[in-house]
Enzyme design. Structure first.
Site, PDB file in Angstrom:
ATOM      1  N   VAL A  11       0.826  -1.215   0.000  1.00 15.79           N
ATOM      2  CA  VAL A  11       0.000   0.000   0.000  1.00 15.79           C
ATOM      3  C   VAL A  11       0.860   1.265   0.000  1.00 15.79           C
ATOM      4  O   VAL A  11       0.699   2.153  -0.834  1.00 15.79           O
ATOM      5  CB  VAL A  11      -0.981  -0.001   1.196  1.00 15.79           C
ATOM      6  CG1 VAL A  11      -1.637   1.357   1.370  1.00 15.79           C
ATOM      7  CG2 VAL A  11      -2.051  -1.059   0.973  1.00 15.79           C
ATOM      8  N   ASN A 209     -14.444  -5.503   2.125  1.00 16.40           N
ATOM      9  CA  ASN A 209     -13.745  -6.796   2.093  1.00 16.40           C
ATOM     10  C   ASN A 209     -14.604  -7.948   2.601  1.00 16.40           C
ATOM     11  O   ASN A 209     -14.532  -9.056   2.075  1.00 16.40           O
ATOM     12  CB  ASN A 209     -12.432  -6.707   2.886  1.00 16.40           C
ATOM     13  CG  ASN A 209     -11.327  -6.120   2.029  1.00 16.40           C
ATOM     14  OD1 ASN A 209     -11.549  -5.760   0.877  1.00 16.40           O
ATOM     15  ND2 ASN A 209     -10.135  -6.004   2.579  1.00 16.40           N
ATOM     16  N   GLY A 258      -7.458 -16.153   0.096  1.00 14.77           N
ATOM     17  CA  GLY A 258      -6.293 -16.002   0.965  1.00 14.77           C
ATOM     18  C   GLY A 258      -5.785 -14.584   0.868  1.00 14.77           C
ATOM     19  O   GLY A 258      -6.545 -13.654   0.586  1.00 14.77           O
ATOM     20  N   CYS A 261      -5.266  -9.674   3.232  1.00 13.57           N
ATOM     21  CA  CYS A 261      -6.393  -8.815   3.613  1.00 13.57           C
ATOM     22  C   CYS A 261      -7.682  -9.565   3.961  1.00 13.57           C
ATOM     23  O   CYS A 261      -8.151  -9.461   5.092  1.00 13.57           O
ATOM     24  CB  CYS A 261      -6.659  -7.805   2.502  1.00 13.57           C
ATOM     25  SG  CYS A 261      -5.333  -6.591   2.367  1.00 13.57           S
TER      26      CYS A 261
HETATM   27  N1  NAD Z   1      -1.880  -5.364   0.571  1.00 17.46           N
HETATM   28  C1  NAD Z   1      -3.036  -4.940   0.092  1.00 17.46           C
HETATM   29  O1  NAD Z   1      -3.475  -5.343  -0.996  1.00 17.46           O
HETATM   30  C2  NAD Z   1      -3.852  -3.938   0.858  1.00 17.46           C
HETATM   31  C3  NAD Z   1      -4.926  -3.286   0.225  1.00 17.46           C
HETATM   32  C4  NAD Z   1      -5.662  -2.352   0.944  1.00 17.46           C
HETATM   33  C5  NAD Z   1      -5.370  -2.094   2.282  1.00 17.46           C
HETATM   34  N2  NAD Z   1      -4.336  -2.770   2.871  1.00 17.46           N
HETATM   35  C6  NAD Z   1      -4.025  -2.448   4.271  1.00 17.46           C
HETATM   36  O2  NAD Z   1      -2.928  -1.531   4.273  1.00 17.46           O
HETATM   37  C7  NAD Z   1      -2.065  -1.787   5.386  1.00 17.46           C
HETATM   38  C8  NAD Z   1      -0.659  -2.054   4.882  1.00 17.46           C
HETATM   39  O3  NAD Z   1      -0.678  -3.253   4.122  1.00 17.46           O
HETATM   40  P1  NAD Z   1       0.570  -3.746   3.263  1.00 17.46           P
HETATM   41  O4  NAD Z   1       0.161  -4.992   2.584  1.00 17.46           O
HETATM   42  O5  NAD Z   1       1.111  -2.611   2.484  1.00 17.46           O
HETATM   43  O6  NAD Z   1       1.595  -4.089   4.472  1.00 17.46           O
HETATM   44  P2  NAD Z   1       3.089  -4.615   4.367  1.00 17.46           P
HETATM   45  O7  NAD Z   1       3.230  -5.579   5.476  1.00 17.46           O
HETATM   46  O8  NAD Z   1       3.390  -5.044   2.972  1.00 17.46           O
HETATM   47  O9  NAD Z   1       3.980  -3.308   4.664  1.00 17.46           O
HETATM   48  C9  NAD Z   1       3.983  -2.623   5.875  1.00 17.46           C
HETATM   49  C10 NAD Z   1       5.318  -1.897   6.001  1.00 17.46           C
HETATM   50  O10 NAD Z   1       5.258  -1.008   7.110  1.00 17.46           O
HETATM   51  C11 NAD Z   1       6.517  -0.985   7.740  1.00 17.46           C
HETATM   52  N3  NAD Z   1       6.385  -0.448   9.106  1.00 17.46           N
HETATM   53  C12 NAD Z   1       5.720  -0.984  10.156  1.00 17.46           C
HETATM   54  N4  NAD Z   1       5.812  -0.172  11.233  1.00 17.46           N
HETATM   55  C13 NAD Z   1       6.537   0.907  10.865  1.00 17.46           C
HETATM   56  C14 NAD Z   1       6.971   2.087  11.522  1.00 17.46           C
HETATM   57  N5  NAD Z   1       6.682   2.346  12.798  1.00 17.46           N
HETATM   58  N6  NAD Z   1       7.706   2.970  10.831  1.00 17.46           N
HETATM   59  C15 NAD Z   1       8.018   2.750   9.550  1.00 17.46           C
HETATM   60  N7  NAD Z   1       7.623   1.640   8.861  1.00 17.46           N
HETATM   61  C16 NAD Z   1       6.902   0.732   9.511  1.00 17.46           C
HETATM   62  C17 NAD Z   1       6.987  -2.418   7.676  1.00 17.46           C
HETATM   63  O11 NAD Z   1       8.393  -2.517   7.823  1.00 17.46           O
HETATM   64  C18 NAD Z   1       6.511  -2.820   6.265  1.00 17.46           C
HETATM   65  O12 NAD Z   1       7.509  -2.594   5.282  1.00 17.46           O
HETATM   66  C19 NAD Z   1      -2.701  -2.942   6.157  1.00 17.46           C
HETATM   67  O13 NAD Z   1      -3.514  -2.420   7.164  1.00 17.46           O
HETATM   68  C20 NAD Z   1      -3.555  -3.632   5.101  1.00 17.46           C
HETATM   69  O14 NAD Z   1      -4.644  -4.313   5.661  1.00 17.46           O
HETATM   70  C21 NAD Z   1      -3.572  -3.665   2.197  1.00 17.46           C
END
Ligand code: NAD
Length: 435
Positions: A11, A209, A258, A261
């Protein structure tokens, strides 16, 4: 505008890069220093179609920077986006530790007015918690916004650049105007900017979702009924999808959903319901049905071999939770592979992009190969958990020559059963008679 994006996952990196692409100055921050170094060196930490080119171009133009110094980044911006992970905790609720840790860091670093925007998927009331944490650490003024993200892995750049809508929850019209300005370049198609209060925005993401996951689970249960009663889900799906009240999307039966999300968001929503005495309803049923579907598919494979898969060599096409991504978090493929390994089978997998993540996850326990047909050598069966395009028109003759036993367990209904069986294969798919 000067923007900071915290978290460079699927994201954060996509959002930050797309904001830079529309002309904003963006600093993407991550606490994972190895990840930041990779990004600074022009390498992406995951696969997402079209993203590498955009990152390279905007970094080159100096509009997109990477850093692990959150405090410094926050001291030079107007808007801070939180895009950190919210994985499931032991009890199914969303684990907010990364969100609240980042909020603390923001609070400590602020040296003037900021707009803090939460993009992570979080339970209703989380922006109130963020507000409380930040307010406890700074006397500087700030506003807080909930701006859930709806992009899908595999088409994330396109989804961000042409969103169906942008949902913004905040309680100040001036902040709403700033958010509108920020998103204006991607809403030129007149798709709506939907403003609401923060709690409703937080729930809107879970609503979306859980609705989609519920459709999948309902289809999968209908598919099981088809298997048990000798009906065919293909006809049932077409009849459903042509009903204008229902529509054709998300009606494809499979071995279960899976990813990072759907499973966690459904459980988190179930927790929200349980916490106010509304447990035992649809959210829990959706998760249970999905769990059973994955188990049932794995069991059908074991049953085919009469339970004797020890010594069998099982090939697997695909492992990512869906096509066009390398994300294997909660991928149904892993569930099937685990069951097969537990039963003593030797598993060999090909996935067009998830190979490195699979190796990291399984080490020596499975064999990950680089070419699609190499997995089939001497295989006693082929399992297909992911719907990659390149699996859709296979060379049956070549497959037949390579495989020891000609059987396909198709978790995505990629093929016409008549075609597969005419080529001499046994064919086990979802919601259709075993052939
Ligand atoms: N992946 C998807 O398709 C998607 C779609 C919509 C919403 N979301 C939501 O968005 C959010 C992020 O998802 P994602 O898949 O991008 O997560 P991810 O796990 O791929 O990435 C999260 C990143 O945040 C970093 N991080 C964590 N704490 C931190 C901090 N204090 N300072 C700096 N960096 C920090 C981690 O190191 C990691 O690189 C989640 O809540 C998810 O549910 C995800």
């Amino acid at each position: 505008m000067k923007i900071v994006v915290i978290g460079t996952g699927y994201v954060g990196l996509v959002a930050g890069t797309c904001f830079a692409e529309t002309g904003h100055f963006v600093r993407c921050v991550d606490k994972d220093e190895a990840r930041v170094s990779m990004l600074e060196g022009g390498e992406l930490p995951f696969y997402e179609p079209g993203l590498a080119e955009l990152v390279a171009r905007n970094a080159e133009e100096g509009r997109l920077l990477f850093s692990s110094d959150l405090a410094r980044a926050v001291q030079d911006c107007l808007v801070v986006f939180l895009c950190v992970g919210t994985p499931p905790a032991e009890d199914g609720a969303a684990d907010l530790s990364d969100v609240l840790e980042a909020a603390e860091q923001i609070g400590r670093a602020m040296d003037g007015y900021r707009i803090i925007v939460n993009k992570s998927t979080c339970p209703v009331g989380t922006t109130d918690k963020i507000k409380e944490v930040v307010a406890g650490l700074t006397a500087q003024p700030f506003d807080i916004v909930s701006n859930p993200e709806f992009l899908r892995e595999g088409s994330a750049v396109d989804d961000f650049m042409r969103p169906d809508r942008v949902v913004v929850g905040c309680d100040d019209v001036r902040v709403e105007e700033i958010m509108k300005e920020l998103y204006a370049p991607v809403l030129r198609t007149n798709n709506p900017f939907i403003a609401m209060d923060r709690r409703s925005a937080e729930l809107a993401k879970y609503a979306c979702n859980t609705m989609l996951a519920a459709r999948i689970s309902l289809m999968n249960e209908l598919a099981c009924i088809c298997e048990e009663y000798g009906a065919d889900i293909t006809g049932v799906r077409k009849a459903l999808g042509t009903d204008s009240r229902i529509g054709p999307e998300y009606l494809y039966p499979s071995l279960g959903f899976g990813g990072s999300c759907f499973p966690k968001d459904v459980t988190a929503c179930a927790r929200l319901a349980q916490d106010v005495g509304l447990g035992g309803g649809i959210f829990e049923a959706v998760s249970r049905a999905n769990d059973r579907q994955q188990q049932r598919f794995a069991q059908r494979i074991l049953d085919y071999y009469g339970g004797a898969v020890a010594e069998k060599r099982i090939a697997c096409w695909g492992a990512a939770f869906k096509a066009r991504t390398d994300d294997i978090r909660c991928a149904p493929a892993l569930r099937v592979i685990d069951v097969l390994l537990e039963a003593g089978a030797a598993v060999r997998v090909f996935d067009p992009v998830a190979g490195p993540k699979l190796r990291e996850h399984y080490g020596e326990r499975i064999d990950v190969v680089a070419k699609c047909y190499d997995v089939l050598e001497e295989a006693d069966g082929l399992v297909i958990p992911t719907e990659w395009r390149e699996f859709q028109s296979p060379d049956y003759e070549r497959m037949g020559k390579l495989m020891r036993e000609k059987v396909i367990f198709d978790g995505r209904n990629l093929y016409d059963p008549d075609v597969v069986t005419k080529r001499g294969f046994h064919y086990i798919s979802i919601g259709r008679r075993d052939r």
